[in-house]
Design an enzyme around this catalytic site. Structure first.
Site, PDB file in Angstrom:
ATOM      1  N   ASP A 271       0.848  -1.194   0.000  1.00  0.00           N
ATOM      2  CA  ASP A 271       0.000   0.000   0.000  1.00  0.00           C
ATOM      3  C   ASP A 271       0.883   1.244   0.000  1.00  0.00           C
ATOM      4  OD1 ASP A 271      -1.812   2.014   0.521  1.00  0.00           O
ATOM      5  OD2 ASP A 271      -2.554   1.134   2.389  1.00  0.00           O
ATOM      6  N   ILE A 272       0.686   2.090  -0.967  1.00  0.00           N
ATOM      7  CA  ILE A 272       1.555   3.274  -1.083  1.00  0.00           C
ATOM      8  C   ILE A 272       1.354   4.249   0.083  1.00  0.00           C
ATOM      9  CG2 ILE A 272       0.033   4.767  -2.470  1.00  0.00           C
ATOM     10  CD1 ILE A 272       2.578   5.337  -4.214  1.00  0.00           C
TER      11      ILE A 272
ATOM     12  N   ASN B 114      -7.265  12.202 -10.818  1.00  0.00           N
ATOM     13  CA  ASN B 114      -7.951  12.564 -12.063  1.00  0.00           C
ATOM     14  C   ASN B 114      -7.889  14.083 -12.197  1.00  0.00           C
ATOM     15  OD1 ASN B 114     -10.283  13.680 -10.651  1.00  0.00           O
ATOM     16  ND2 ASN B 114     -10.797  11.550 -10.203  1.00  0.00           N
TER      17      ASN B 114
ATOM     18  N   GLY C 166      -9.681   3.919  -6.356  1.00  0.00           N
ATOM     19  CA  GLY C 166      -8.341   3.342  -6.481  1.00  0.00           C
ATOM     20  C   GLY C 166      -7.350   3.970  -5.519  1.00  0.00           C
TER      21      GLY C 166
ATOM     22  N   ASP D 156      -6.088   6.878  -5.515  1.00  0.00           N
ATOM     23  CA  ASP D 156      -6.485   8.257  -5.173  1.00  0.00           C
ATOM     24  C   ASP D 156      -7.347   8.254  -3.895  1.00  0.00           C
ATOM     25  OD1 ASP D 156      -7.002  10.972  -5.361  1.00  0.00           O
ATOM     26  OD2 ASP D 156      -8.164  10.861  -7.204  1.00  0.00           O
TER      27      ASP D 156
ATOM     28  N   GLY E  46      -4.905   1.069 -13.500  1.00  0.00           N
ATOM     29  CA  GLY E  46      -6.162   0.670 -12.853  1.00  0.00           C
ATOM     30  C   GLY E  46      -7.343   1.032 -13.734  1.00  0.00           C
ATOM     31  N   VAL E  47      -8.152   1.930 -13.222  1.00  0.00           N
ATOM     32  CA  VAL E  47      -9.374   2.352 -13.923  1.00  0.00           C
ATOM     33  C   VAL E  47      -9.062   2.912 -15.317  1.00  0.00           C
ATOM     34  CG1 VAL E  47     -11.287   4.005 -13.798  1.00  0.00           C
ATOM     35  CG2 VAL E  47     -10.588   2.770 -11.767  1.00  0.00           C
TER      36      VAL E  47
HETATM   37  P1  ADP Z   1      -5.591   5.046 -12.755  1.00  0.00           P
HETATM   38  O1  ADP Z   1      -6.911   5.760 -12.783  1.00  0.00           O
HETATM   39  O2  ADP Z   1      -4.417   5.961 -13.061  1.00  0.00           O
HETATM   40  O3  ADP Z   1      -5.597   3.802 -13.569  1.00  0.00           O
HETATM   41  P2  ADP Z   1      -5.979   3.555 -10.251  1.00  0.00           P
HETATM   42  O4  ADP Z   1      -5.968   4.110  -8.887  1.00  0.00           O
HETATM   43  O5  ADP Z   1      -7.285   3.026 -10.746  1.00  0.00           O
HETATM   44  O6  ADP Z   1      -5.400   4.710 -11.203  1.00  0.00           O
HETATM   45  O7  ADP Z   1      -4.896   2.411 -10.367  1.00  0.00           O
HETATM   46  C1  ADP Z   1      -3.505   2.643 -10.501  1.00  0.00           C
HETATM   47  C2  ADP Z   1      -2.753   1.497  -9.864  1.00  0.00           C
HETATM   48  O8  ADP Z   1      -2.731   1.694  -8.450  1.00  0.00           O
HETATM   49  C3  ADP Z   1      -3.369   0.123 -10.094  1.00  0.00           C
HETATM   50  O9  ADP Z   1      -2.315  -0.774 -10.437  1.00  0.00           O
HETATM   51  C4  ADP Z   1      -3.972  -0.233  -8.733  1.00  0.00           C
HETATM   52  O10 ADP Z   1      -3.943  -1.633  -8.499  1.00  0.00           O
HETATM   53  C5  ADP Z   1      -3.003   0.461  -7.794  1.00  0.00           C
HETATM   54  N1  ADP Z   1      -3.470   0.747  -6.438  1.00  0.00           N
HETATM   55  C6  ADP Z   1      -4.732   0.852  -5.951  1.00  0.00           C
HETATM   56  N2  ADP Z   1      -4.710   1.127  -4.633  1.00  0.00           N
HETATM   57  C7  ADP Z   1      -3.381   1.216  -4.266  1.00  0.00           C
HETATM   58  C8  ADP Z   1      -2.693   1.465  -3.035  1.00  0.00           C
HETATM   59  N3  ADP Z   1      -3.352   1.684  -1.899  1.00  0.00           N
HETATM   60  N4  ADP Z   1      -1.332   1.466  -3.049  1.00  0.00           N
HETATM   61  C9  ADP Z   1      -0.652   1.244  -4.192  1.00  0.00           C
HETATM   62  N5  ADP Z   1      -1.242   1.006  -5.381  1.00  0.00           N
HETATM   63  C10 ADP Z   1      -2.599   0.989  -5.423  1.00  0.00           C
END
Ligand code: ADP
Length: 175
Positions: free
Chosen positions: A10-11, A24, A32, A34, A124-125
């Site tokens: 988890d970041i 966004n 996600g 964000d 992700g999205v």
């Molecule tokens: P985007 O809209 O740029 O695609 P997302 O948030 O939907 O952004 O996803 C970007 C990446 O972040 C995906 O690989 C997702 O699995 C990952 N992700 C989601 N939650 C976390 C988190 N808490 N820590 C790290 N990476 C995450």
């Protein structure tokens, strides 16, 4: 090259100077990574983003650009917000994704951050193949380290085994 690492998890819990948010254009929160960052940083982060919208970014942050706010409740001192190209909405230019990584590094450099953690922006999205994201991310990170000696640590935080594998392979191919 030893300055780049990959950590699955988890970041929001990373102990680095700056974490990057795959935001966004509205900067007003989303799902996600964000959503996770806003939850962990607390409501002051949304207030800081609203302030940016009211001052320097009335139309939001364009894809490929990056802007910083404080990290508030996070361990990280800064959040660097960047907006990936939304592949699902027809934004298929990988150069924009490259600019997300490059501009985030430039912003971190301006803040004199010594360490930064990135998620897999766009994977992700927004619909990018994580393999392509990893290749672009690694290329930009290695270029930055070769050209501008400003960061002790560039970390890629992967959420799940598939992303970990993709980033490890991208790094391995460059060793
Ligand atoms: P985007 O809209 O740029 O695609 P997302 O948030 O939907 O952004 O996803 C970007 C990446 O972040 C995906 O690989 C997702 O699995 C990952 N992700 C989601 N939650 C976390 C988190 N808490 N820590 C790290 N990476 C995450």
């Amino acid at each position: 090259m030893g300055r780049i690492d990959i950590a699955e998890g988890d970041i929001t819990t990373q102990k680095v100077d700056a974490i990057v948010n795959a935001a966004n254009s509205s900067l007003l929160g989303g799902g996600g990574v964000d959503g996770a960052i806003h939850r962990a940083a607390g409501p002051e982060l949304l207030a800081a983003c609203r302030e940016l919208r009211a001052s320097t970014l009335p139309e939001g942050l364009p894809p490929g650009d990056a802007v910083a706010t404080p990290g508030f409740k996070l361990k990280a001192k800064w959040v660097v917000h960047t907006v990936g190209p939304n592949r699902r909405a027809g934004q298929t230019d990988p150069a924009v994704l490259r600019r997300c990584f490059a501009n985030s590094l430039a912003v971190a450099r301006g803040l004199r951050a010594r360490s930064i953690a990135f998620p897999a922006i766009g994977a992700g999205v927004y619909g990018w193949d994580v393999t392509e994201v990893a290749a672009i991310a690694m290329d930009v990170a290695l270029g930055h380290i070769a050209e501008r000696d400003t960061l002790d640590r560039i970390r890629f935080v992967t959420f799940g085994a598939e992303a970990t594998r993709a980033f490890e392979e991208a790094l391995g191919q460059r060793r």
